[in-house]
Scaffold this motif. Structure first.
Motif, PDB file in Angstrom:
ATOM      1  N   ALA A 115       0.836  -1.215   0.000  1.00 56.56           N
ATOM      2  CA  ALA A 115       0.000   0.000   0.000  1.00 56.56           C
ATOM      3  C   ALA A 115       0.861   1.252   0.000  1.00 56.56           C
ATOM      4  O   ALA A 115       2.002   1.237   0.465  1.00 56.56           O
ATOM      5  N   ARG A 116       0.281   2.305  -0.536  1.00 58.59           N
ATOM      6  CA  ARG A 116       0.944   3.617  -0.548  1.00 58.59           C
ATOM      7  C   ARG A 116      -0.095   4.710  -0.316  1.00 58.59           C
ATOM      8  O   ARG A 116      -1.302   4.470  -0.447  1.00 58.59           O
ATOM      9  N   CYS A 117       0.392   5.904  -0.009  1.00 52.54           N
ATOM     10  CA  CYS A 117      -0.520   7.048   0.083  1.00 52.54           C
ATOM     11  C   CYS A 117       0.203   8.278  -0.452  1.00 52.54           C
ATOM     12  O   CYS A 117       1.423   8.262  -0.624  1.00 52.54           O
ATOM     13  N   SER A 118      -0.576   9.312  -0.739  1.00 56.15           N
ATOM     14  CA  SER A 118       0.060  10.573  -1.127  1.00 56.15           C
ATOM     15  C   SER A 118      -0.291  11.643  -0.097  1.00 56.15           C
ATOM     16  O   SER A 118      -1.386  11.639   0.478  1.00 56.15           O
ATOM     17  N   THR A 119       0.672  12.523   0.134  1.00 49.08           N
ATOM     18  CA  THR A 119       0.455  13.583   1.114  1.00 49.08           C
ATOM     19  C   THR A 119       1.378  14.756   0.804  1.00 49.08           C
ATOM     20  O   THR A 119       2.103  14.730  -0.188  1.00 49.08           O
ATOM     21  N   ARG A 120       1.323  15.776   1.649  1.00 52.05           N
ATOM     22  CA  ARG A 120       2.172  16.957   1.450  1.00 52.05           C
ATOM     23  C   ARG A 120       3.427  16.843   2.315  1.00 52.05           C
ATOM     24  O   ARG A 120       3.390  16.227   3.387  1.00 52.05           O
ATOM     25  N   PRO A 121       4.518  17.489   1.892  1.00 52.98           N
ATOM     26  CA  PRO A 121       5.743  17.391   2.697  1.00 52.98           C
ATOM     27  C   PRO A 121       5.632  18.096   4.041  1.00 52.98           C
ATOM     28  O   PRO A 121       6.425  17.824   4.942  1.00 52.98           O
ATOM     29  N   LEU A 154       5.030  31.730  -4.952  1.00 54.32           N
ATOM     30  CA  LEU A 154       4.111  32.238  -5.977  1.00 54.32           C
ATOM     31  C   LEU A 154       2.902  31.318  -6.157  1.00 54.32           C
ATOM     32  O   LEU A 154       1.821  31.767  -6.516  1.00 54.32           O
ATOM     33  N   SER A 155       3.106  30.030  -5.911  1.00 52.55           N
ATOM     34  CA  SER A 155       1.997  29.079  -6.037  1.00 52.55           C
ATOM     35  C   SER A 155       1.243  28.903  -4.721  1.00 52.55           C
ATOM     36  O   SER A 155       0.337  28.081  -4.647  1.00 52.55           O
ATOM     37  N   ARG A 156       1.649  29.670  -3.706  1.00 55.25           N
ATOM     38  CA  ARG A 156       0.990  29.659  -2.387  1.00 55.25           C
ATOM     39  C   ARG A 156       0.903  28.254  -1.792  1.00 55.25           C
ATOM     40  O   ARG A 156      -0.142  27.838  -1.302  1.00 55.25           O
ATOM     41  N   ARG A 157       2.019  27.529  -1.851  1.00 56.54           N
ATOM     42  CA  ARG A 157       1.988  26.166  -1.323  1.00 56.54           C
ATOM     43  C   ARG A 157       2.067  26.124   0.203  1.00 56.54           C
ATOM     44  O   ARG A 157       1.709  25.149   0.834  1.00 56.54           O
ATOM     45  N   GLY A 158       2.653  27.175   0.793  1.00 60.90           N
ATOM     46  CA  GLY A 158       2.643  27.225   2.254  1.00 60.90           C
ATOM     47  C   GLY A 158       3.827  26.553   2.931  1.00 60.90           C
ATOM     48  O   GLY A 158       3.809  26.351   4.146  1.00 60.90           O
ATOM     49  N   TYR A 159       4.849  26.152   2.172  1.00 60.77           N
ATOM     50  CA  TYR A 159       6.075  25.636   2.781  1.00 60.77           C
ATOM     51  C   TYR A 159       7.256  26.059   1.913  1.00 60.77           C
ATOM     52  O   TYR A 159       7.079  26.490   0.768  1.00 60.77           O
ATOM     53  N   SER A 160       8.446  25.938   2.465  1.00 62.74           N
ATOM     54  CA  SER A 160       9.649  26.361   1.741  1.00 62.74           C
ATOM     55  C   SER A 160      10.311  25.152   1.072  1.00 62.74           C
ATOM     56  O   SER A 160       9.965  24.003   1.361  1.00 62.74           O
ATOM     57  N   GLY A 161      11.311  25.453   0.248  1.00 58.86           N
ATOM     58  CA  GLY A 161      12.081  24.370  -0.371  1.00 58.86           C
ATOM     59  C   GLY A 161      12.788  23.522   0.680  1.00 58.86           C
ATOM     60  O   GLY A 161      12.880  22.299   0.560  1.00 58.86           O
ATOM     61  N   LYS A 162      13.261  24.177   1.741  1.00 62.41           N
ATOM     62  CA  LYS A 162      13.944  23.456   2.816  1.00 62.41           C
ATOM     63  C   LYS A 162      12.966  22.488   3.498  1.00 62.41           C
ATOM     64  O   LYS A 162      13.297  21.329   3.761  1.00 62.41           O
ATOM     65  N   GLU A 163      11.763  22.965   3.736  1.00 64.05           N
ATOM     66  CA  GLU A 163      10.761  22.078   4.366  1.00 64.05           C
ATOM     67  C   GLU A 163      10.393  20.921   3.443  1.00 64.05           C
ATOM     68  O   GLU A 163      10.133  19.799   3.906  1.00 64.05           O
ATOM     69  N   ALA A 164      10.382  21.185   2.133  1.00 62.66           N
ATOM     70  CA  ALA A 164      10.084  20.099   1.186  1.00 62.66           C
ATOM     71  C   ALA A 164      11.174  19.020   1.265  1.00 62.66           C
ATOM     72  O   ALA A 164      10.880  17.821   1.288  1.00 62.66           O
ATOM     73  N   LEU A 165      12.426  19.478   1.338  1.00 64.76           N
ATOM     74  CA  LEU A 165      13.539  18.517   1.462  1.00 64.76           C
ATOM     75  C   LEU A 165      13.447  17.744   2.776  1.00 64.76           C
ATOM     76  O   LEU A 165      13.642  16.533   2.817  1.00 64.76           O
ATOM     77  N   GLU A 166      13.127  18.476   3.850  1.00 60.22           N
ATOM     78  CA  GLU A 166      13.003  17.807   5.160  1.00 60.22           C
ATOM     79  C   GLU A 166      11.900  16.753   5.128  1.00 60.22           C
ATOM     80  O   GLU A 166      12.022  15.686   5.719  1.00 60.22           O
ATOM     81  N   GLY A 167      10.817  17.055   4.401  1.00 56.37           N
ATOM     82  CA  GLY A 167       9.719  16.088   4.272  1.00 56.37           C
ATOM     83  C   GLY A 167      10.203  14.810   3.583  1.00 56.37           C
ATOM     84  O   GLY A 167       9.900  13.698   4.021  1.00 56.37           O
TER      85      GLY A 167
END
Ligand code: SF4
Length: 350
Positions: A115-121, A154-167
């Motif tokens: 099984a897998r799921c998708s989520t935000r970082p 600009l896309s109003r994602r609500g997190y930074s590139g650093k947080e994406a990497l940490e995720g």
């Protein structure tokens, strides 16, 4: 004939193997459970998950799981269960538990093997990952979209590139296989930014990636920006070119790219105002990636090639839309009669 592979530039060698990444990665059938917008902190500017998945808004978890149960019961072999379409780890606890209990039940009945799921970082805090691990999910796909601070802002994602990497790192260090989804062409994402995103993503050693070129569905904030001339989608040509380069990088790294566009869905397609939509976008990108890979291999070969062997699955798309790439293959010294198709998974240039 001796076969050698040599990465030094301009040193003539007998033959070059190069990876095409064009093998069948989906050995187990995936049964998707679409949960549009469930758990999402808001509605992202480009997102039309309800129409994109054809699932509409979720009437209730139990009816969605009943539909999945019926789909699983129609299968003769155990499948992979995939919770898609929202922010799985941020759903209400009762909904997460209902999904995970369902997974456990189906696994016990031999209907589900993984099984897998998708989520935000940025939705991995607290016990979310540990809970998924306890219930035996193997793969977590993160809708990273970009690692660029500007594009994310600009896309109003609500997190930074650093947080994406940490995720990404949190997923792998919790013992999951990692999937990374990118959104080439989202506001603030140029082809150059996208290729940097791909390189960053590959450094995180994902088990798979998906690229969803940004479209403009009606009813979204992006549609409003498009009408106000504040957002311009990528053209089909720049999308194919960027996807081709990205795909080649992923092939070189041995990372499967399991989607190159949003799956066709009539209700969604009829509401797209603009963007690089093409029924064969994946094949066009694969053709571009194949040609770019061959160009690199010819440079390494250090002479005009005599022949190229490719996997059979390339046969239908190698020359692009209506043969548009034929001239570039010819310019490489590889006219159609010098290219053959075999059962091999990699390519052989000699
Ligand atoms: S893009 Fe992802 S996080 Fe944003 S609204 Fe859509 S499903 Fe939710």
């Amino acid at each position: 004939m001796p076969i050698s592979s040599n990465s030094r530039q301009n040193v003539p060698v007998a033959a070059i193997h190069f990876s095409t990444g064009l093998k069948n990665y989906a050995a187990v059938k995936i049964i998707p459970v679409f949960l549009p917008f469930l758990g999402c902190p808001g509605k992202c500017v480009y997102c039309a998950q309800d129409r994109q998945t054809g699932a509409g808004l979720v009437p209730g978890i139990s009816s969605v799981l009943q539909t999945a149960k019926a789909a699983l019961e129609r299968q003769s072999a155990a499948c992979e269960l995939a919770f898609y379409g929202g922010t799985f780890t941020a759903m209400p606890q009762a909904d997460i538990k209902a999904c995970l209990d369902f997974l456990q039940l189906m696994r016990a009945g031999g209907k589900v093997s993984c099984a897998r799921c998708s989520t935000r970082p940025d939705a991995l805090a607290g016990p979310a990952l540990a809970d998924l691990r306890r219930y035996g999910l193997e793969l977590v796909e993160l809708g990273v979209q970009s690692f660029s601070d500007d594009a994310l802002r600009l896309s109003r994602r609500g997190y930074s590139g650093k947080e994406a990497l940490e995720g990404c790192r949190a997923v792998r260090s919790a013992g999951f296989r990692l999937g990374i989804q990118l959104l080439p062409g989202m506001p603030g994402c140029t082809p150059e930014v996208f290729l940097q995103d791909v390189e960053k993503a590959l450094q995180e050693k994902p088990s798979c990636m998906r690229f969803y070129p940004c479209l403009v569905p009606d009813g979204t904030v992006l549609a409003q920006w498009y009408r106000e001339d504040a957002y311009k989608p990528w053209s089909l040509e720049e999308t194919v070119s960027a996807l081709g380069r990205a795909l080649m990088l992923a092939w070189q790294a041995g990372v499967p790219v399991i989607r190159l566009s949003v799956a066709p869905e009539p209700a969604f397609d009829s509401e797209i105002l603009a963007g690089p939509r093409h029924p064969a976008l994946g094949a066009l990108a694969q053709a571009e990636a194949l040609l770019l890979s061959a160009e690199k291999a010819v440079a390494r070969l250090g002479r005009t090639p005599a022949a190229l062997e490719l996997p059979k699955c390339c046969q239908g798309f190698i020359f692009g839309d209506k043969g548009a790439l034929r001239k570039r293959w010819q310019a490489l010294g590889l006219p159609p009669q010098s290219i053959t198709f075999t059962d091999r998974e990699d390519a052989l240039l000699c």
